[in-house]
Design a protein around this motif. Structure first.
Motif, PDB file in Angstrom:
ATOM      1  N   PRO A 265      41.312  70.208  95.745  1.00  0.00           N
ATOM      2  CA  PRO A 265      41.187  68.746  95.745  1.00  0.00           C
ATOM      3  C   PRO A 265      41.957  68.087  94.608  1.00  0.00           C
ATOM      4  O   PRO A 265      42.111  68.657  93.523  1.00  0.00           O
ATOM      5  CB  PRO A 265      39.679  68.524  95.580  1.00  0.00           C
ATOM      6  N   GLY A 266      42.424  66.896  94.865  1.00  0.00           N
ATOM      7  CA  GLY A 266      43.116  66.134  93.841  1.00  0.00           C
ATOM      8  C   GLY A 266      44.492  66.682  93.533  1.00  0.00           C
ATOM      9  O   GLY A 266      45.301  66.907  94.436  1.00  0.00           O
ATOM     10  N   VAL A 267      44.767  66.914  92.254  1.00  0.00           N
ATOM     11  CA  VAL A 267      46.094  67.357  91.826  1.00  0.00           C
ATOM     12  C   VAL A 267      46.041  68.725  91.132  1.00  0.00           C
ATOM     13  O   VAL A 267      46.963  69.096  90.407  1.00  0.00           O
ATOM     14  CB  VAL A 267      46.727  66.315  90.869  1.00  0.00           C
TER      15      VAL A 267
ATOM     16  N   HIS B 130      55.414  70.612  94.308  1.00  0.00           N
ATOM     17  CA  HIS B 130      55.590  69.834  95.534  1.00  0.00           C
ATOM     18  C   HIS B 130      55.835  68.369  95.197  1.00  0.00           C
ATOM     19  O   HIS B 130      56.703  67.722  95.783  1.00  0.00           O
ATOM     20  CB  HIS B 130      54.363  69.985  96.425  1.00  0.00           C
ATOM     21  N   PHE B 131      55.087  67.847  94.232  1.00  0.00           N
ATOM     22  CA  PHE B 131      55.258  66.448  93.836  1.00  0.00           C
ATOM     23  C   PHE B 131      56.643  66.206  93.246  1.00  0.00           C
ATOM     24  O   PHE B 131      57.319  65.227  93.580  1.00  0.00           O
ATOM     25  CB  PHE B 131      54.182  66.053  92.824  1.00  0.00           C
TER      26      PHE B 131
ATOM     27  N   ARG C 248      43.248  66.554  99.830  1.00  0.00           N
ATOM     28  CA  ARG C 248      41.922  66.129 100.288  1.00  0.00           C
ATOM     29  C   ARG C 248      41.560  66.914 101.545  1.00  0.00           C
ATOM     30  O   ARG C 248      42.345  66.965 102.479  1.00  0.00           O
ATOM     31  CB  ARG C 248      41.930  64.622 100.573  1.00  0.00           C
ATOM     32  N   GLY C 249      40.392  67.522 101.530  1.00  0.00           N
ATOM     33  CA  GLY C 249      39.972  68.280 102.699  1.00  0.00           C
ATOM     34  C   GLY C 249      40.868  69.464 103.003  1.00  0.00           C
ATOM     35  O   GLY C 249      41.023  69.824 104.181  1.00  0.00           O
ATOM     36  N   GLY C 250      41.492  70.057 101.976  1.00  0.00           N
ATOM     37  CA  GLY C 250      42.342  71.219 102.182  1.00  0.00           C
ATOM     38  C   GLY C 250      43.767  70.909 102.584  1.00  0.00           C
ATOM     39  O   GLY C 250      44.591  71.816 102.738  1.00  0.00           O
ATOM     40  N   ARG C 251      44.074  69.619 102.765  1.00  0.00           N
ATOM     41  CA  ARG C 251      45.420  69.218 103.156  1.00  0.00           C
ATOM     42  C   ARG C 251      45.992  68.228 102.154  1.00  0.00           C
ATOM     43  O   ARG C 251      45.302  67.753 101.260  1.00  0.00           O
ATOM     44  CB  ARG C 251      45.395  68.581 104.557  1.00  0.00           C
ATOM     45  N   LEU C 252      47.266  67.906 102.321  1.00  0.00           N
ATOM     46  CA  LEU C 252      47.924  66.939 101.456  1.00  0.00           C
ATOM     47  C   LEU C 252      47.888  65.561 102.108  1.00  0.00           C
ATOM     48  O   LEU C 252      48.006  65.428 103.332  1.00  0.00           O
ATOM     49  CB  LEU C 252      49.374  67.357 101.205  1.00  0.00           C
ATOM     50  N   LEU C 253      47.738  64.561 101.270  1.00  0.00           N
ATOM     51  CA  LEU C 253      47.669  63.172 101.728  1.00  0.00           C
ATOM     52  C   LEU C 253      48.597  62.340 100.855  1.00  0.00           C
ATOM     53  O   LEU C 253      48.446  62.306  99.636  1.00  0.00           O
ATOM     54  CB  LEU C 253      46.232  62.657 101.630  1.00  0.00           C
TER      55      LEU C 253
ATOM     56  N   VAL D 142      49.792  62.803 106.510  1.00  0.00           N
ATOM     57  CA  VAL D 142      48.749  63.827 106.453  1.00  0.00           C
ATOM     58  C   VAL D 142      49.383  65.137 106.903  1.00  0.00           C
ATOM     59  O   VAL D 142      49.863  65.244 108.035  1.00  0.00           O
ATOM     60  CB  VAL D 142      47.556  63.471 107.366  1.00  0.00           C
ATOM     61  N   TYR D 143      49.413  66.141 106.027  1.00  0.00           N
ATOM     62  CA  TYR D 143      50.109  67.385 106.348  1.00  0.00           C
ATOM     63  C   TYR D 143      49.540  68.514 105.496  1.00  0.00           C
ATOM     64  O   TYR D 143      48.746  68.275 104.578  1.00  0.00           O
ATOM     65  CB  TYR D 143      51.613  67.228 106.115  1.00  0.00           C
TER      66      TYR D 143
END
Length: 208
Positions: free
Chosen positions: A91-93, A101-102, A161-166, A81-82
């Protein structure tokens, strides 16, 4: 941004190479869909929380966040989580910076080979999958550890998700179980429902 990505991805690769000590458009829309999504069919795999690592202690303010390690009889999972110094990831991709980044995960695997961490790596196809109403970008790797020659299969699932990366990085001694897709979906679904920020302690993740 590129430097932060490199630092974080190097941390991910090191964690991935460490085997266990034991064998759409709006966030509110995705949340509503997720709450209505049925849980995957149970696979019988039980996961145990091991520990949490903070990357902020070594790179304060870099947005590298933290990770949680889980282990089972079939493999191990690291949940990251970062935010990369952002709190407004779409949200999502769908974020404009998401794809770059991916793709950095693939570049870092190639770099790890050059640095001698892996003897070889086979990169699978990139695909988008929906789990619990959330779109993830996924990719697989067949990695061979340069130190002991052991091969293992690694699967990465990344979303915002929620403004962050998961990110979920799941690793199995090769060959991975035949139902690896079901195992991944089940774990991610449960983790999303219990909350990626809050591990279940030393209790196993059980069917809910």
């Amino acid at each position: 941004m590129k430097l932060l990505s490199a630092l974080f991805l190097c941390a991910l690769l090191c964690a991935c190479a460490t085997a266990p000590g034991t064998s759409p458009p709006t966030a509110s829309g995705e949340a509503a869909e997720a709450s209505q999504a049925p849980a995957p069919e149970p696979t019988g795999v039980r996961w145990r929380y091991i520990n949490t690592k903070s990357y902020e202690t070594t790179s304060a303010g870099a947005g590298l966040g933290h990770s949680h390690r889980f282990e089972s009889s079939v493999g191990w999972v690291d949940v990251y989580v970062y935010d990369m110094k952002r709190t407004d990831w779409r949200p999502g991709v769908d974020d404009p910076q998401f794809d770059a980044h991916f793709k950095g995960t693939i570049v870092e695997v190639q770099r790890a080979i050059a640095q001698g961490l892996y003897a070889s790596a086979k990169v699978g196809a990139t695909r988008d999958v929906r789990i619990d109403g959330i779109t993830f970008r996924a990719i697989s790797f067949r990695l061979v550890n340069a130190r002991d020659g052991k091969a293992y299969d690694s699967y990465t699932y990344l979303t915002a998700r929620g403004g962050r990366l998961l990110k979920y990085r799941m690793s199995f001694n090769a060959p991975a179980p035949a139902n690896v897709e079901a195992i991944a979906r089940e774990f991610i679904d449960r983790n999303l429902r219990t909350g990626p920020d809050t591990p279940v302690g030393t209790r196993e993740l059980r069917n809910t």
